[in-house]
Design an enzyme around this catalytic site. Structure first.
Site: not given
Ligand code: MOS
Length: 740
Positions: A471, A629-630, A639, A702-703, A705-706
């Protein structure tokens, strides 16, 4: 919100709509349990009603009498299954407690599985399986009698060397201003909307499993081990995942039971575990405790920092997130002391949950930073600026660090300069108003990764890799990277993910997917372009577009070029790729490399607390984030918004309540497990801060998502303090905590 298409100079990709958007909204996208298998039988789980003890006997006669029941599986007839080693690095098992008994380690452990011609028959029969237990008194959580404590650095490889620098005890003792505080976070469950399902089909000795997964290569290796077969006989299919957040990253015992049943019954078997079963057959975020101490000069210079963490885990497994690894890096503290204790209880083994390891640890750190600012009578942003540094306390350098730029941009947008520091001094009618801020940080992970890219002479492109789009937008950003490299429109690119027949990608965890796979895509595309337009063979730019592409194919006399490429991040051993093929991911980054690699952000929150009812609202939140970079500003924004909403959830809503007498979860459903709804979320503003960092990987990604939900809970708690003068140090913050 800035919706203008960013220029390449911003290091921001285009806000392309999701490649998988249409399939998802039309129902065309097939999730694990949607795959049609021929004449499946249906499984229903039986789970333990005690948390500790043994099964004395099982009476399955009544269950077997239900019409349509094919078999009742228990520990007695599943002894042929092997053990998959528990591991916390991705690719291993969620827990070492993998048998249906007779020993019971936690409430809700799988003790049986009924397989029948219909779901209804299996469900009814499952309710008739009589399990007689010899129950013992369980230990539920912190403070329960019978829990045992262990030094995480001795128990877990992950926590072996936690950051230490100088003599923090002495520095804190000698400091002019000191803070000492304890914080706590509750048990939380992922609750993905897509349940935990497994559909298994054998064709001869070849096994296909349709299951929502964050790591099909890990699943493949694990189930092969479980069944004692070769992993080249196994295919795992998981093109779409309806939410995971860490809960679908590792091998769980249910998959072994379903695969085994399908083999024994010589028939495809489908399991859709219920919502409440999902609370105990999978992992969760365990409750944590934190002791934080700070010592600082009167001007705000921090001289010493000590962070002790306490994490709940199961009896046998040393699961730890050990987030001091990251909390110890956020500022330069002069001296640092860290420690993590594991507290073993009669519970399932915890696991990754969105933004491990930082979420609970940064909540504690950023709450304590606010307490320190209050004591120093200093603006909390200034306190952070004072201790901002391109080198951490242990002497390690940052690859890039845009934290204060994030604070400046988010603070400006929020209007932070108008804040009244004294608690309770801002109000609006019946509502007290409070403003707070906190830092967001997430380690930049980059993993060994492989892809296959095919370019047709007509300009169509196909990218295949066993990565996952949870997602997050992975389909889209991977497609964008291929389109950009090959100079074709995104609409010409087809991306195929989530199948162990494709080249391997790392576990879709730790926010590594974009960085890992996009670097591999770059390599494959470079190889294609090199074939099409070898240096000196042609003039003009090597973009693969238009005439170049056409001329290249003509010269080569082929209709398509397909290239397989492997990307190994810095620090990867040469065998990392071979290991990935057998389910062991390699992830670099965070604090592990030569430099500190992290994405950073700053979040500002306004809360309103009703003067009489103490109702708490969050009308406004502004976050600014820098993550290299995005690739796509739309999916990135999405996200980060989702992350901040989850942060509000952690701050004010979420907690799995435990009945301590029985070590049992009480609110194991979506009616009682509180999460914010639309009415709880008002203005959310995301600022993407441009950042260039080629150290992290060639693509400079760099990422993120979290990243968004790290720090939000602390910012909310700090805002609640500013509104009320009440410092709540245990999440979630509820109105009863504010009844002064
Ligand atoms: Mo994500 S909690 O590192 O799968």
């Amino acid at each position: 919100m800035n919706r203008a298409a960013p220029t390449p100079l911003d290091n921001m990709g285009r806000p392309e709509p999701r490649l998988d958007g249409r399939a998802k909204v039309t129902g065309e996208a097939r999730y694990g349990s949607d795959f049609g298998v021929n004449d499946p039988a249906y499984a229903f789980l039986v789970t333990s009603v005690i948390a500790k003890g043994r099964i004395n006997s099982i009476d399955a006669r009544a269950a077997k009498g239900v019409p349509g029941v094919l078999e009742v599986f228990t520990y007695e007839n599943t002894r042929g299954l092997q053990k998959v080693p528990f591991s916390t690095g991705g690719g291993g098992a969620t827990q070492s407690m993998q048998d249906m008994g007779p020993e019971i380690f936690h409430d809700g452990q799988i003790v049986g599985m009924v397989v029948a011609d219909t779901y209804e028959a299996a469900q009814e029969a499952a309710s008739l399986v009589k399990v007689e237990y010899q129950a013992e008194k369980p230990s539920a959580t912190f403070g329960s009698a019978g829990v045992t404590e262990e030094d995480a650095s001795k128990a877990s490889e992950r926590a072996k060397e936690l950051p230490q620098a100088g003599d923090a005890d002495a520095a804190i003792a000698a400091a002019a201003v000191k803070i000492e505080a304890e914080y706590g976070t509750p048990t939380e469950h992922h609750n993905p909307i897509e349940l935990f399902t497994t559909t298994v089909e054998w064709r001869g000795d070849e096994l296909t499993i349709y299951e929502p997964s964050q790591f099909v290569y890990g699943q493949k290796a694990s189930i092969a081990k479980k069944l004692g077969i070769s992993d080249d006989k196994v295919r795992i299919v998981s093109p779409y995942v309806g939410g995971a957040f860490g809960s679908k990253a590792q091998f769980s015992p249910r998959t072994g039971f379903v695969a085994y049943a399908a083999k024994v019954l010589n028939r495809p078997v489908k399991l859709v575990a219920t919502r409440d079963q999902g609370f105990t057959i999978q992992t969760y975020r365990a409750e944590t405790r934190h002791k934080i101490r700070f010592g600082a000069d009167l001007d705000g210079t921090i001289k010493g920092f000590s962070h002790e963490g306490f994490e709940i885990t199961s009896r046998p497994d040393p699961y730890t997130v050990a987030g001091v690894e990251d909390s110890a890096r956020v500022y330069n503290y002069g001296t640092v002391k860290t420690h993590v204790s594991l507290v073993h209880a009669d519970r399932g083994t915890p696991g990754f949950m969105r933004s491990p390891p930082v979420v609970p640890y940064i909540y504690a750190l950023e709450s304590a930073m606010d307490e320190l600012a209050v004591k120093l009578e200093m603006d909390p942003v200034e306190l952070r600026r004072k201790n901002d540094s391109m080198t951490d306390t242990t002497g390690k350098e940052w690859s890039s660090r845009s934290l204060m730029t994030c604070y400046e941009q988010a603070g400006e947008k929020f209007g932070w300069s108008k804040r009244e520091a004294k608690p309770g001094s801002m109000s609006d009618g019946d509502w007290l108003v409070g403003w707070g801020c906190a830092t967001a940080i997430y380690p930049t992970h980059v993993g060994a990764s492989a892809v296959r890219v095919r370019l047709e002479a007509d300009g169509r492109v196909r990218v295949q890799t066993a990565a996952h789009d949870l997602g997050t937008g992975a389909y889209t950003v991977i497609g964008q990277m291929a389109a950009e490299q090959l100079g074709v429109p995104l609409s010409h690119v087809q991306v195929e993910l989530g199948d162990s027949r494709f080249p391997p990608a790392p576990v879709a965890g730790g926010s590594n997917t974009t960085a890992s796979t996009c670097n591999a895509v770059m390599k494959a595309c470079e190889a294609i372009l090199a074939k099409l337009a070898p240096p000196n063979a042609m003039t003009g730019s090597n973009t693969g577009t238009g005439r170049n592409l056409e001329a290249g194919f003509k010269r080569l006399g082929v209709g398509a070029i397909e290239e397989y490429a492997e990307y190994l991040p810095t620090g990867a051993k040469p065998e990392a790729m071979a290991q990935l093929y057998h389910g062991k991911p390699f992830l670099s980054g965070g604090s592990r490399g030569k430099k500190l690699m992290y994405a950073l952000g700053a979040e500002f929150v306004e809360v309103r607390v009703h003067k009489l009812t103490r109702e708490i609202r969050v009308p406004r939140i502004v976050g600014a984030f820098a993550a290299g970079r995005i690739m796509n500003t739309r999916t990135a924004r999405s996200q980060l918004m989702g992350g901040m909403i989850w942060g509000i959830s952690s701050a004010l809503h979420e907690a799995t309540e435990i009945d301590k007498r029985n070590a049992r979860y009480v609110n194991d459903n979506l009616a009682d497990y509180l999460i914010p709804v639309n009415a709880d979320i008002r203005d959310l503003d995301v600022i993407l801060v441009p950042e260039r960092d080629k150290f992290v990987n060639p693509a400079g990604i760099k990422g993120l998502g979290e990243l968004g939900n790290v720090g939000t809970a602390a910012a909310v708690a700090n805002a609640v303090y500013n509104a009320t003068g009440i410092r709540v140090r245990q999440l979630p913050i509820r109105l009863e905590n504010l009844m002064a």
